[in-house]
Design an enzyme around this catalytic site. Sequence first.
Site, PDB file in Angstrom:
ATOM      1  N   GLU B  82     -24.298 -42.663 -32.251  1.00  0.00           N
ATOM      2  CA  GLU B  82     -23.656 -42.546 -30.930  1.00  0.00           C
ATOM      3  C   GLU B  82     -24.685 -42.551 -29.812  1.00  0.00           C
ATOM      4  O   GLU B  82     -25.889 -42.492 -30.064  1.00  0.00           O
ATOM      5  CB  GLU B  82     -22.823 -41.256 -30.866  1.00  0.00           C
ATOM      6  CG  GLU B  82     -23.656 -39.994 -31.000  1.00  0.00           C
ATOM      7  CD  GLU B  82     -22.806 -38.707 -31.110  1.00  0.00           C
ATOM      8  OE1 GLU B  82     -21.675 -38.762 -31.641  1.00  0.00           O
ATOM      9  OE2 GLU B  82     -23.302 -37.665 -30.648  1.00  0.00           O
ATOM     10  N   HIS B  84     -24.872 -41.305 -25.260  1.00  0.00           N
ATOM     11  CA  HIS B  84     -24.183 -40.617 -24.159  1.00  0.00           C
ATOM     12  C   HIS B  84     -25.143 -40.445 -23.001  1.00  0.00           C
ATOM     13  O   HIS B  84     -26.352 -40.653 -23.143  1.00  0.00           O
ATOM     14  CB  HIS B  84     -23.632 -39.267 -24.633  1.00  0.00           C
ATOM     15  CG  HIS B  84     -24.476 -38.584 -25.666  1.00  0.00           C
ATOM     16  ND1 HIS B  84     -25.726 -38.095 -25.389  1.00  0.00           N
ATOM     17  CD2 HIS B  84     -24.270 -38.359 -26.996  1.00  0.00           C
ATOM     18  CE1 HIS B  84     -26.246 -37.568 -26.502  1.00  0.00           C
ATOM     19  NE2 HIS B  84     -25.388 -37.719 -27.498  1.00  0.00           N
ATOM     20  N   HIS B  88     -30.646 -35.185 -25.384  1.00  0.00           N
ATOM     21  CA  HIS B  88     -30.727 -34.199 -26.453  1.00  0.00           C
ATOM     22  C   HIS B  88     -32.163 -33.708 -26.558  1.00  0.00           C
ATOM     23  O   HIS B  88     -33.098 -34.518 -26.558  1.00  0.00           O
ATOM     24  CB  HIS B  88     -30.421 -34.829 -27.822  1.00  0.00           C
ATOM     25  CG  HIS B  88     -28.979 -34.920 -28.181  1.00  0.00           C
ATOM     26  ND1 HIS B  88     -28.065 -33.943 -27.914  1.00  0.00           N
ATOM     27  CD2 HIS B  88     -28.297 -35.890 -28.838  1.00  0.00           C
ATOM     28  CE1 HIS B  88     -26.886 -34.310 -28.376  1.00  0.00           C
ATOM     29  NE2 HIS B  88     -26.986 -35.486 -28.940  1.00  0.00           N
ATOM     30  N   HIS B 122     -28.575 -43.124 -31.354  1.00  0.00           N
ATOM     31  CA  HIS B 122     -29.298 -42.208 -32.248  1.00  0.00           C
ATOM     32  C   HIS B 122     -28.420 -41.794 -33.417  1.00  0.00           C
ATOM     33  O   HIS B 122     -27.196 -41.749 -33.306  1.00  0.00           O
ATOM     34  CB  HIS B 122     -29.818 -40.983 -31.494  1.00  0.00           C
ATOM     35  CG  HIS B 122     -28.742 -40.183 -30.814  1.00  0.00           C
ATOM     36  ND1 HIS B 122     -28.200 -40.554 -29.604  1.00  0.00           N
ATOM     37  CD2 HIS B 122     -28.114 -39.036 -31.159  1.00  0.00           C
ATOM     38  CE1 HIS B 122     -27.287 -39.674 -29.240  1.00  0.00           C
ATOM     39  NE2 HIS B 122     -27.203 -38.735 -30.174  1.00  0.00           N
ATOM     40  N   CYS B 136     -30.189 -28.216 -31.593  1.00  0.00           N
ATOM     41  CA  CYS B 136     -29.942 -29.296 -30.636  1.00  0.00           C
ATOM     42  C   CYS B 136     -29.449 -28.682 -29.331  1.00  0.00           C
ATOM     43  O   CYS B 136     -28.419 -28.021 -29.300  1.00  0.00           O
ATOM     44  CB  CYS B 136     -28.924 -30.277 -31.190  1.00  0.00           C
ATOM     45  SG  CYS B 136     -28.548 -31.602 -30.035  1.00  0.00           S
TER      46      CYS B 136
END
Lengths: 168, 168
Positions: B82, B84, B88, B122, B136
């Site tokens: 995914e 976004h 992260h 990733h 995370c």
Amino acid sequence: MDGTEARKIDRDEREIGPVPPLRRHHAGAVGYRWDGVPVKQYKETGTHFQKITRQVLFGANDGLSSDVRYFEIWPDGHSTLERHEHAHAVIVINGRGYVLIGEAVHSIAPFDLVHIPAMTWHQFRAAPDEPLGFLCLVPCDRDRPLRPSTEEVKGLREHATIGTFIRL
Amino acid sequence: MDGTEARKIDRDEREIGPVPPLRRHHAGAVGYRWDGVPVKQYKETGTHFQKITRQVLFGANDGLSSDVRYFEIWPDGHSTLERHEHAHAVIVINGRGYVLIGEAVHSIAPFDLVHIPAMTWHQFRAAPDEPLGFLCLVPCDRDRPLRPSTEEVKGLREHATIGTFIRL
């Protein structure tokens, strides 16, 4: 501008450029280290702490709203006794030690989670024969820590648990 | 409201009340666990991930602006491929595995630091014979992850490194 605003801290300035996707960890004789992460003094000045280093692992440059710092206290060293408006989220990752939070002292070991609420006295200490290494998360936008006044020290010294633990 | 606003994610709802100052860690046969921290499904639905759990260690209830989650992937399992808008920050704390970040695959081990920039494909995968556990960090206020479209999958499959690594 209220008292909190006046006490706003300047964030750690990152000494590295754009953050690479991977920074490897090294567990050396002198403690935990990471590629490209400088080892800094815990604080610029003062004698109210001992045997402690600071490494900034992630920060605002990385698209986060929190700073992630790694603090490592050598055997028998300690952090500053302090409190502040911002909360601390702590994850122990190395060694053993103790933490004062408010009126209680807890022994801590790897991967224990420590939460320090707003305006709560706290101090970390490494075990006599082991270092204590922990991740500490704070909001990027945070207030400057406060140390106890002479009057507050008197009160803390009179508390059975706090008085025997703290180092100033 | 732009496209990013429309994709805003509902934050993890904490299932516990006020956060205690200390939550101890337990390394059991089934993985890393903490006092009072529920083990959750990685995502509510889907078949685009395997053998992975989620535990929320810290969040907005704790006075932070970031959520700290612990993900644990069992041997040979994987997270969703995914990307976004939010970044992260990842700190490996258990086991071994691999991570795809953009066009490169990296092997990762305890305390390695992984940074995944905005809108970068990733995917994490545990080693064949070891779990992979990592912290995370994400902003509390974040956008919902995007999975690749059919057209994007075609492009990713044609890439020498990405194509042989990804699982969908």
